[in-house]
Motif scaffolding. Structure first.
Motif, PDB file in Angstrom:
ATOM      1  N   ALA A  21      32.325  48.159 107.544  1.00 24.79           N
ATOM      2  CA  ALA A  21      31.523  48.840 106.524  1.00 24.79           C
ATOM      3  C   ALA A  21      30.571  49.848 107.155  1.00 24.79           C
ATOM      4  O   ALA A  21      30.369  50.954 106.628  1.00 24.79           O
ATOM      5  N   ARG A  22      29.988  49.482 108.282  1.00 27.52           N
ATOM      6  CA  ARG A  22      29.091  50.416 108.970  1.00 27.52           C
ATOM      7  C   ARG A  22      29.848  51.641 109.468  1.00 27.52           C
ATOM      8  O   ARG A  22      29.352  52.769 109.382  1.00 27.52           O
ATOM      9  N   ALA A  23      31.038  51.420 110.009  1.00 24.97           N
ATOM     10  CA  ALA A  23      31.837  52.535 110.530  1.00 24.97           C
ATOM     11  C   ALA A  23      32.262  53.486 109.417  1.00 24.97           C
ATOM     12  O   ALA A  23      32.435  54.689 109.652  1.00 24.97           O
ATOM     13  N   GLU A  24      32.429  52.953 108.209  1.00 26.41           N
ATOM     14  CA  GLU A  24      32.878  53.778 107.083  1.00 26.41           C
ATOM     15  C   GLU A  24      31.736  54.458 106.344  1.00 26.41           C
ATOM     16  O   GLU A  24      31.971  55.261 105.439  1.00 26.41           O
ATOM     17  N   LEU A  25      30.486  54.160 106.722  1.00 21.30           N
ATOM     18  CA  LEU A  25      29.345  54.755 106.035  1.00 21.30           C
ATOM     19  C   LEU A  25      29.266  56.251 106.348  1.00 21.30           C
ATOM     20  O   LEU A  25      29.249  56.642 107.521  1.00 21.30           O
ATOM     21  N   PRO A  26      29.228  57.124 105.346  1.00 19.60           N
ATOM     22  CA  PRO A  26      29.142  58.566 105.601  1.00 19.60           C
ATOM     23  C   PRO A  26      27.877  58.910 106.397  1.00 19.60           C
ATOM     24  O   PRO A  26      26.829  58.277 106.213  1.00 19.60           O
ATOM     25  N   PRO A  27      27.956  59.908 107.287  1.00 17.93           N
ATOM     26  CA  PRO A  27      26.796  60.280 108.114  1.00 17.93           C
ATOM     27  C   PRO A  27      25.547  60.592 107.296  1.00 17.93           C
ATOM     28  O   PRO A  27      24.434  60.245 107.708  1.00 17.93           O
ATOM     29  N   GLU A  28      25.710  61.225 106.149  1.00 21.50           N
ATOM     30  CA  GLU A  28      24.545  61.569 105.340  1.00 21.50           C
ATOM     31  C   GLU A  28      23.866  60.317 104.777  1.00 21.50           C
ATOM     32  O   GLU A  28      22.642  60.261 104.635  1.00 21.50           O
ATOM     33  N   ASP A  29      24.664  59.294 104.471  1.00 21.47           N
ATOM     34  CA  ASP A  29      24.088  58.035 103.992  1.00 21.47           C
ATOM     35  C   ASP A  29      23.379  57.301 105.123  1.00 21.47           C
ATOM     36  O   ASP A  29      22.320  56.695 104.916  1.00 21.47           O
ATOM     37  N   HIS A  30      23.962  57.357 106.315  1.00 21.34           N
ATOM     38  CA  HIS A  30      23.310  56.745 107.472  1.00 21.34           C
ATOM     39  C   HIS A  30      21.965  57.416 107.730  1.00 21.34           C
ATOM     40  O   HIS A  30      20.953  56.733 107.982  1.00 21.34           O
ATOM     41  N   ALA A  31      21.923  58.744 107.645  1.00 21.31           N
ATOM     42  CA  ALA A  31      20.674  59.473 107.875  1.00 21.31           C
ATOM     43  C   ALA A  31      19.639  59.129 106.809  1.00 21.31           C
ATOM     44  O   ALA A  31      18.452  58.947 107.113  1.00 21.31           O
ATOM     45  N   ARG A  32      20.085  59.026 105.574  1.00 22.94           N
ATOM     46  CA  ARG A  32      19.160  58.689 104.487  1.00 22.94           C
ATOM     47  C   ARG A  32      18.590  57.284 104.680  1.00 22.94           C
ATOM     48  O   ARG A  32      17.384  57.064 104.523  1.00 22.94           O
ATOM     49  N   GLU A  33      19.445  56.333 105.021  1.00 20.79           N
ATOM     50  CA  GLU A  33      18.981  54.974 105.242  1.00 20.79           C
ATOM     51  C   GLU A  33      18.064  54.889 106.461  1.00 20.79           C
ATOM     52  O   GLU A  33      17.100  54.118 106.475  1.00 20.79           O
ATOM     53  N   ALA A  34      18.357  55.677 107.494  1.00 21.69           N
ATOM     54  CA  ALA A  34      17.511  55.679 108.691  1.00 21.69           C
ATOM     55  C   ALA A  34      16.106  56.170 108.366  1.00 21.69           C
ATOM     56  O   ALA A  34      15.111  55.622 108.863  1.00 21.69           O
ATOM     57  N   PHE A  55      21.568  52.211 118.053  1.00 20.12           N
ATOM     58  CA  PHE A  55      22.592  53.112 118.584  1.00 20.12           C
ATOM     59  C   PHE A  55      23.891  52.904 117.818  1.00 20.12           C
ATOM     60  O   PHE A  55      24.080  51.890 117.139  1.00 20.12           O
ATOM     61  N   GLY A  56      24.762  53.881 117.933  1.00 18.93           N
ATOM     62  CA  GLY A  56      26.048  53.783 117.244  1.00 18.93           C
ATOM     63  C   GLY A  56      25.868  53.709 115.739  1.00 18.93           C
ATOM     64  O   GLY A  56      25.122  54.492 115.141  1.00 18.93           O
ATOM     65  N   THR A  57      26.533  52.747 115.124  1.00 20.59           N
ATOM     66  CA  THR A  57      26.475  52.599 113.668  1.00 20.59           C
ATOM     67  C   THR A  57      25.356  51.677 113.212  1.00 20.59           C
ATOM     68  O   THR A  57      25.249  51.384 112.017  1.00 20.59           O
ATOM     69  N   GLU A  58      24.514  51.207 114.135  1.00 19.10           N
ATOM     70  CA  GLU A  58      23.401  50.340 113.746  1.00 19.10           C
ATOM     71  C   GLU A  58      22.470  51.066 112.777  1.00 19.10           C
ATOM     72  O   GLU A  58      22.269  52.281 112.892  1.00 19.10           O
ATOM     73  N   PRO A  59      21.881  50.357 111.828  1.00 16.18           N
ATOM     74  CA  PRO A  59      20.922  50.996 110.922  1.00 16.18           C
ATOM     75  C   PRO A  59      19.743  51.572 111.703  1.00 16.18           C
ATOM     76  O   PRO A  59      19.235  50.949 112.634  1.00 16.18           O
ATOM     77  N   GLY A  60      19.321  52.770 111.322  1.00 18.30           N
ATOM     78  CA  GLY A  60      18.158  53.375 111.947  1.00 18.30           C
ATOM     79  C   GLY A  60      18.497  54.332 113.070  1.00 18.30           C
ATOM     80  O   GLY A  60      19.644  54.434 113.526  1.00 18.30           O
ATOM     81  N   ARG A  61      17.464  55.041 113.488  1.00 16.37           N
ATOM     82  CA  ARG A  61      17.539  55.973 114.614  1.00 16.37           C
ATOM     83  C   ARG A  61      16.263  55.821 115.416  1.00 16.37           C
ATOM     84  O   ARG A  61      15.466  54.918 115.166  1.00 16.37           O
ATOM     85  N   ILE A  62      16.037  56.729 116.355  1.00 16.18           N
ATOM     86  CA  ILE A  62      14.817  56.660 117.148  1.00 16.18           C
ATOM     87  C   ILE A  62      13.582  56.817 116.267  1.00 16.18           C
ATOM     88  O   ILE A  62      12.477  56.405 116.642  1.00 16.18           O
TER      89      ILE A  62
END
Length: 206
Positions: A21-34, A55-62
């Motif tokens: 599920a994490r791998a299939e999450l669209p980049p824009e959704d990952h950025a929004r959740e981060a 890192f990778g598909t983990e929730p969040g960024r720096i």
């Protein structure tokens, strides 16, 4: 996926479905959740926080770590040991002081190592997780670093960092599992029922 009459997924099945599920999450959704996760982290009140760099598909960024530092907290990040054991720690002093760690894709602070006991100096510990259930059971990747680390900090508030959908009703648990006190999600902080302290992790199993 299950034997007839058995509808309870194993840890391996949980890991597989969540990683997919994490791998299939669209980049824009990952950025929004981060961004939402960083906003939620800004509400964490502590003088010292042990966190980590997603890192990778983990929730969040720096931005998650930057938000904690912006509160004025001293932020410690994990340093992965050369051999299996509890995590070492070093202080986060900004993105320019991060260097590649032992594991591919993982960055670590370049400053002095503070030792494995530094985790006990924090009031709050942010812990990477694949999922956490409403009883406080955390599902990790299986390497055991946090299982070995958590018994040294029994009084620290333990926040599993997950996507909102990764807070589930029930996960498989073992006697050595140290319960989480809350889940930090893009939707905010979710408090979990308290449990008594668990025994130290007994080591790897076959």
């Amino acid at each position: 996926m299950h034997a007839p009459g058995n509808e309870t997924p194993s840890k391996a099945e949980w890991r597989a479905r969540i990683l997919q599920a994490r791998a299939e999450l669209p980049p824009e959704d990952h950025a929004r959740e981060a961004a939402a996760l960083a906003s939620a982290a800004a509400s964490v009140a502590a003088q010292t926080v042990c966190a980590y760099l997603p890192f990778g598909t983990e929730p969040g960024r720096i931005s998650l770590v930057a938000a904690l530092a912006a509160t004025g907290a001293r932020v410690l990040l994990p340093v992965i040991p050369d051999t299996p054991g509890p995590l070492d720690w070093a202080e986060y002093t900004g993105p320019d002081a991060l260097v590649p760690g032992r594991l591919r894709g993982v960055r670590e602070p370049s400053g002095p190592r503070l030792g494995t006991s530094a985790v006990a100096s924090a009031e709050v510990l942010l812990i990477p997780a694949l999922a956490v259930d409403r009883h406080g059971t955390r599902l990790g990747r299986g390497a055991g670093y946090y299982d070995r680390t958590l018994p040294a900090a029994p009084d620290v508030q333990r926040l599993a960092v997950v996507r909102t959908a990764e807070v589930v009703d029930q996960l498989p648990s073992e006697p050595h599992d140290v319960p989480m006190t809350a889940a930090l999600t893009p939707a905010g902080l979710i408090r979990l029922p308290s449990r008594p302290s668990c025994p130290a992790w007994p080591g790897p199993r076959s």
